[in-house]
Scaffold this motif. Sequence first.
Motif, PDB file in Angstrom:
ATOM      1  N   MET A   1       0.884  -1.315   0.018  1.00  0.00           N
ATOM      2  CA  MET A   1       0.155   0.080   0.069  1.00  0.00           C
ATOM      3  C   MET A   1       1.066   1.236   0.168  1.00  0.00           C
ATOM      4  SD  MET A   1      -2.687   1.189   2.800  1.00  0.00           S
ATOM      5  CE  MET A   1      -4.386   0.789   1.886  1.00  0.00           C
ATOM      6  N   LYS A   2       0.631   2.072  -0.829  1.00  0.00           N
ATOM      7  CA  LYS A   2       1.555   3.295  -0.958  1.00  0.00           C
ATOM      8  C   LYS A   2       1.002   4.365   0.074  1.00  0.00           C
ATOM      9  CE  LYS A   2       2.518   7.084  -4.001  1.00  0.00           C
ATOM     10  NZ  LYS A   2       2.279   8.096  -4.941  1.00  0.00           N
ATOM     11  N   ARG A   3       2.169   5.014   0.692  1.00  0.00           N
ATOM     12  CA  ARG A   3       1.870   5.919   1.776  1.00  0.00           C
ATOM     13  C   ARG A   3       1.577   7.351   0.855  1.00  0.00           C
ATOM     14  NH1 ARG A   3       4.756   5.022   7.117  1.00  0.00           N
ATOM     15  NH2 ARG A   3       3.124   6.045   7.911  1.00  0.00           N
ATOM     16  N   PHE A   4       0.735   8.091   1.389  1.00  0.00           N
ATOM     17  CA  PHE A   4       0.358   9.353   0.989  1.00  0.00           C
ATOM     18  C   PHE A   4       0.867  10.585   2.075  1.00  0.00           C
ATOM     19  CE2 PHE A   4      -2.413   7.160  -1.575  1.00  0.00           C
ATOM     20  CZ  PHE A   4      -2.077   7.685  -3.024  1.00  0.00           C
ATOM     21  N   THR A   5       1.273  11.834   1.545  1.00  0.00           N
ATOM     22  CA  THR A   5       1.320  12.820   2.559  1.00  0.00           C
ATOM     23  C   THR A   5       0.062  13.311   2.534  1.00  0.00           C
ATOM     24  OG1 THR A   5       1.885  14.394   0.865  1.00  0.00           O
ATOM     25  CG2 THR A   5       3.719  13.338   2.053  1.00  0.00           C
ATOM     26  N   GLU A   6      -0.244  14.258   3.700  1.00  0.00           N
ATOM     27  CA  GLU A   6      -1.729  14.892   3.429  1.00  0.00           C
ATOM     28  C   GLU A   6      -1.926  15.764   2.288  1.00  0.00           C
ATOM     29  OE1 GLU A   6      -2.530  16.949   7.181  1.00  0.00           O
ATOM     30  OE2 GLU A   6      -2.343  15.269   8.552  1.00  0.00           O
ATOM     31  N   THR A   7      -0.898  16.483   1.879  1.00  0.00           N
ATOM     32  CA  THR A   7      -0.986  17.206   0.899  1.00  0.00           C
ATOM     33  C   THR A   7      -1.278  16.348  -0.472  1.00  0.00           C
ATOM     34  OG1 THR A   7       0.647  18.613   1.514  1.00  0.00           O
ATOM     35  CG2 THR A   7       0.290  18.878  -0.685  1.00  0.00           C
ATOM     36  N   GLU A   8      -0.523  15.380  -0.654  1.00  0.00           N
ATOM     37  CA  GLU A   8      -0.869  14.481  -1.865  1.00  0.00           C
ATOM     38  C   GLU A   8      -2.271  13.909  -1.657  1.00  0.00           C
ATOM     39  OE1 GLU A   8       3.476  12.742  -2.735  1.00  0.00           O
ATOM     40  OE2 GLU A   8       2.317  11.797  -1.021  1.00  0.00           O
ATOM     41  N   LEU A   9      -2.594  13.385  -0.581  1.00  0.00           N
ATOM     42  CA  LEU A   9      -4.205  12.969  -0.469  1.00  0.00           C
ATOM     43  C   LEU A   9      -5.163  14.015  -0.737  1.00  0.00           C
ATOM     44  CD1 LEU A   9      -5.926  10.705   0.191  1.00  0.00           C
ATOM     45  CD2 LEU A   9      -5.578  11.175   2.800  1.00  0.00           C
ATOM     46  N   ALA A  10      -4.994  15.122  -0.060  1.00  0.00           N
ATOM     47  CA  ALA A  10      -5.800  16.333  -0.502  1.00  0.00           C
ATOM     48  C   ALA A  10      -6.130  16.634  -1.927  1.00  0.00           C
ATOM     49  CB  ALA A  10      -5.513  17.709   0.468  1.00  0.00           C
TER      50      ALA A  10
END
Length: 64
Positions: free
Chosen positions: A1-10
Motif C-alpha cells: 500500500m502506497k503512503r501518501f502525505t496529507e498534501t498528496e491525499l488532499a
Amino acid sequence: MKRFTETELAKELRQQYIKNPPEGMTSDEVLDMSDDDLLDMDYFLHEFDELDDDDFGEEGFYIF
C-alpha cells in the motif's frame, strides 16, 4: 500500500470531488476549500463506511 502525505491525499481528493462533488456542494466550493477542510469533509463522509452489519446505527427501533 502506497503512503501518501496529507498534501498528496488532499490533491487527489480535490480532483475526485471536483469531478463528483458531494450533495449540496459545487465543484467551485470544493476548489476553494483548504486542504484541512477537504480532508475533514472526506473523513466525515466516510466515517461509518467500515462498520459491521451488527453495529449500532442500523435502521430500526431502539429502546434504551
